[in-house]
Design an enzyme around this catalytic site. Structure first.
Site, PDB file in Angstrom:
ATOM      1  N   ALA A 159       1.589   3.851  -2.224  1.00  0.00           N
ATOM      2  CA  ALA A 159       1.323   5.182  -2.776  1.00  0.00           C
ATOM      3  C   ALA A 159       0.930   6.149  -1.658  1.00  0.00           C
ATOM      4  CB  ALA A 159       0.220   5.100  -3.834  1.00  0.00           C
ATOM      5  N   PRO A 160       1.340   7.415  -1.754  1.00  0.00           N
ATOM      6  CA  PRO A 160       2.027   8.074  -2.871  1.00  0.00           C
ATOM      7  C   PRO A 160       3.539   7.947  -2.877  1.00  0.00           C
ATOM      8  CG  PRO A 160       1.477   9.695  -1.222  1.00  0.00           C
ATOM      9  CD  PRO A 160       0.918   8.391  -0.720  1.00  0.00           C
ATOM     10  N   GLY A 161       4.117   7.201  -1.945  1.00  0.00           N
ATOM     11  CA  GLY A 161       5.536   6.881  -2.051  1.00  0.00           C
ATOM     12  C   GLY A 161       6.464   7.559  -1.063  1.00  0.00           C
ATOM     13  N   GLY A 162       5.940   8.307  -0.111  1.00  0.00           N
ATOM     14  CA  GLY A 162       6.814   8.983   0.844  1.00  0.00           C
ATOM     15  C   GLY A 162       7.640   8.021   1.675  1.00  0.00           C
ATOM     16  N   LYS A 163       6.992   6.986   2.215  1.00  0.00           N
ATOM     17  CA  LYS A 163       7.719   6.030   3.049  1.00  0.00           C
ATOM     18  C   LYS A 163       8.623   5.141   2.198  1.00  0.00           C
ATOM     19  CE  LYS A 163       4.023   5.943   6.502  1.00  0.00           C
ATOM     20  NZ  LYS A 163       3.075   6.748   5.674  1.00  0.00           N
ATOM     21  N   ASP A 192       1.424  -0.008   5.494  1.00  0.00           N
ATOM     22  CA  ASP A 192       0.757   1.267   5.801  1.00  0.00           C
ATOM     23  C   ASP A 192      -0.677   1.104   5.320  1.00  0.00           C
ATOM     24  OD1 ASP A 192       0.127   3.828   6.431  1.00  0.00           O
ATOM     25  OD2 ASP A 192       1.428   4.782   4.952  1.00  0.00           O
ATOM     26  N   CYS A 205       0.859  -1.199   0.000  1.00  0.00           N
ATOM     27  CA  CYS A 205       0.000   0.000   0.000  1.00  0.00           C
ATOM     28  C   CYS A 205       0.888   1.239   0.000  1.00  0.00           C
ATOM     29  CB  CYS A 205      -0.940   0.005   1.204  1.00  0.00           C
ATOM     30  SG  CYS A 205      -1.841  -1.544   1.450  1.00  0.00           S
ATOM     31  N   ASP A 232       1.004  -1.435  -4.718  1.00  0.00           N
ATOM     32  CA  ASP A 232      -0.224  -0.663  -4.507  1.00  0.00           C
ATOM     33  C   ASP A 232      -1.288  -1.165  -5.476  1.00  0.00           C
ATOM     34  OD1 ASP A 232      -0.814   2.061  -2.831  1.00  0.00           O
ATOM     35  OD2 ASP A 232      -2.140   1.886  -4.567  1.00  0.00           O
ATOM     36  N   CYS A 257      -2.825   5.954   9.604  1.00  0.00           N
ATOM     37  CA  CYS A 257      -2.966   7.365   9.983  1.00  0.00           C
ATOM     38  C   CYS A 257      -4.327   7.547  10.655  1.00  0.00           C
ATOM     39  CB  CYS A 257      -2.797   8.291   8.784  1.00  0.00           C
ATOM     40  SG  CYS A 257      -3.845   7.911   7.363  1.00  0.00           S
TER      41      CYS A 257
END
Length: 460
Positions: A284-288, A348, A282, A304, A401
Site C-alpha cells: 500500500a498505497p500501490g504505486g510500485k 518496500d 508492504c 499489506d 524511503c
C-alpha cells in the site's frame, strides 16, 4: 504513520459535534478555516495523530487548499513557530488549551509565510478562539500576533540562533542526519523543508513519456522529463489530478521519481520472464505495484498488513485497468503463502520516512529516537521471513524511503552476514544515488526526487 481515527477530531467544539458536516455561515469562513486548522493540529502537537487524517469537510470548498497549506506549513516550520510562541507568551498554555496553542501557531505561520493580509491573519485567527468555545483567548492571541507584526525580524533572528530552529528540525533529527551524512546533512535538512514537487508516472502500456509530455503542454501544463526515471515527468507547478489529461482513464499516476526506480532494479529479473511469480510486500498505497504491472507481464501478489490501506491498492489497480492478487496479511508471517516460491520480491519496508519528510512534515513531530531501532528490528524480521519464500536464483529488492543507515546499509550488511545463501546484486555505476554499503542511497533534492534506499539481493 497510520493513527487511530478517533484522534483526528480532538478539540471539536460542541456546535460541530452536533452537526459535523454543517457548512460555516456566510461571513464566518475565515474564522471556521482557522478553527479547523487548529483542531487538525492538536493531535499532531500531542503526537497522537497525523496529517493523513486531515478532514476538510467542514470548511468551504474554496478554502480547502488553504487549510492544507496552513496545516502542512505549520508542521513544516514547527520548530521556529514554537520557539516564537514561547517568546510571545508570558506563560505556556495548559494542556487542555492545546487548541489555542495550535491557533497561535496558525497565526504566526500566516504572518511569516503566507500572503494573507495581516489584519485578516490576526483578526480571524484571534476570533476563531470563539469557535473553539474559548473566547477568553481572543485577547491573548490578538496581543501576541500584533506584537509579532512589530518585532518579527528581531524575534526570528533571536530564535534562529538555535540551529534546530533555523533548520526546522528537532535536535535529535539533526544529530542523526549529521552522523549519517557529515558532508550532506545540512542540504538534506534544507531539502526536507521544501514542499516536494509533483511528479507523474506515465503508464507505458497506454502512452509514452514523450507523448504525454506533449499532451500536458497542449493543456497548458508545463513539465519536464525526470532525470533518471524513464516513465517520470515533473510538473513545474503542482495541480489537482482532475486537471491531468487522461488521469481518470489510467494514462498517468502520481509517484515520486525515486519511488519509480524500483522497476529499474527488478527489470533484469522480470523482463525476459512472462508470467514470473512476483510479490510486492508492504504494497500500500500501490504505486510500485501498479508500476510493476505496467512494465512487466507477471503474476503479482500484493501484500499489506492494513486491510484498509489495501483498498487503496485495489482502487489504484482498478483505475489503471490492472489486476493482482491482494492479500491482507503480515509479511513477517507465512500464513498467507501457498508455498510456491517467488521469482522476485519487492520489500518496500516500513521505515522512519526520513527521506520523505518534505511530503509528510508531521514526521518531525511524530517520530521519536527510539522508533529507529524498533523499525530496524521489524525490517530484519520481514527480510528473514520473506527470504524463505524466494526461489533459488530469485531476486529481492529491499527499499525504504529513509536516509538513515540503521534502516538501510547497516540493515543489509547484517542480513548478508546471517544469510549464507544471499549475495549482493546491486548494479555498480548507476547514474542515480550514491553507493551505500551493499545498496544505493538517494538523498532528497530540492526540486528533485525524494530520499530513498535500494539494495538488490540474489538467492544463490
Amino acid at each position: 504513520m497510520n493513527q487511530a481515527k478517533n484522534n483526528r477530531r480532538q478539540g471539536t467544539n460542541k456546535r460541530s459535534q452536533r452537526n459535523p458536516k454543517q457548512a460555516p455561515a456566510e461571513g464566518q469562513n475565515g474564522l471556521s478555516l482557522r478553527a479547523e486548522a487548529a483542531r487538525a493540529l492538536v493531535p499532531i502537537l500531542n503526537a497522537r495523530g497525523s496529517l493523513a487524517s486531515l478532514d476538510d469537510s467542514r470548511v468551504a470548498p474554496r478554502d480547502r487548499a488553504l487549510l492544507r497549506e496552513i496545516c502542512y506549513g505549520v508542521c513544516r516550520t514547527l520548530p521556529r513557530l514554537e520557539a516564537l510562541a514561547s517568546v510571545l507568551l508570558k506563560s505556556s498554555f495548559k494542556a487542555r488549551d492545546t487548541d489555542i496553542q495550535a491557533l497561535l501557531l496558525v497565526g504566526i505561520y500566516q504572518l511569516l509565510y503566507l500572503r494573507i493580509p495581516a489584519h485578516a491573519a490576526v483578526g480571524e485567527t484571534a476570533g476563531a478562539a470563539r469557535l473553539l468555545d474559548k473566547g477568553w483567548a481572543t485577547r491573548v492571541l490578538n496581543g501576541c500576533l500584533r506584537r509579532l507584526q512589530r518585532e518579527a525580524s528581531e524575534m526570528q533572528a533571536k530564535v534562529d540562533r538555535d540551529p534546530a530552529v533555523a533548520l526546522l528540525h528537532p535536535v535529535w533529527w539533526l544529530k542523526a542526519l549529521r552522523q549519517a551524512w557529515p558532508n550532506d546533512w545540512r542540504e538534506i535538512a534544507i531539502a526536507n523543508n521544501q514542499a516536494g514537487p509533483m511528479t507523474l508516472r506515465v503508464n507505458r502500456r497506454r502512452t509514452s513519456q514523450e507523448a504525454y509530455l506533449e499532451r500536458l503542454r497542449e493543456n497548458g501544463i508545463e513539465a519536464r522529463p525526470c532525470e533518471h526515471a524513464p516513465d517520470g515527468l515533473t510538473l513545474e507547478t503542482p495541480c489537482d489530478v482532475s486537471a491531468l489529461p487522461g488521469f481518470a482513464e489510467g494514462n498517468v499516476s502520481v509517484q515520486d521519481e525515486a519511488a519509480q526506480l524500483a522497476i529499474e532494479l527488478l527489470g533484469p529479473a522480470l523482463a525476459p520472464r512472462p508470467g514470473a511469480q512476483v510479490l510486492d510486500a508492504c504494497s500500500a498505497p500501490g504505486g510500485k505495484t501498479a508500476h510493476l504491472l505496467e512494465a512487466f507481464d507477471v503474476s503479482l501478489q500484493a501484500l499489506d498488513s492494513d486491510a484498509e490501506r489495501l483498498q487503496r491498492v485495489e482502487g489504484t489497480l482498478e483505475r489503471l485497468g490492472l489486476s493482482a492478487q491482494l492479500s491482507a496479511a503480515d509479511a513477517g508471517e507465512q500464513d498467507w503463502w501457498d508455498g510456491t516460491p517467488f521469482d522476485a520480491i519487492l520489500l518496500d519496508a516500513p521505515c522512519s520516512g526520513s527521506g520523505v519528510i518534505r511530503r509528510h512534515p508531521d514526521i518531525k513531530r511524530l517520530r521519536r529516537p527510539d522508533d529507529i531501532g524498533q523499525l530496524a528490528a521489524l525490517q530484519a524480521r520481514l527480510l528473514d521471513n520473506l527470504w524463505q519464500t524466494l526461489a533459488s536464483g530469485g531476486t529481492l529488492v529491499y527499499a525504504t524511503c529513509s536516509v538513515l543507515p540503521e534502516e538501510n546499509s547497516e540493515q543489509i550488511t547484517a542480513f548478508l552476514e546471517r544469510t549464507p545463501d544471499a549475495e549482493i546484486d546491486t548494479p555498480q555505476g548507476l547514474a542515480w544515488g550514491v553507493e551505500s554499503g551493499a545498496g544505493r542511497q538517494l538523498l532528497p533534492r530540492e526540486h528533485g526526487h525524494d530520499g530513498f534506499f535500494y539494495a538488490r539481493l540474489k538467492r544463490k
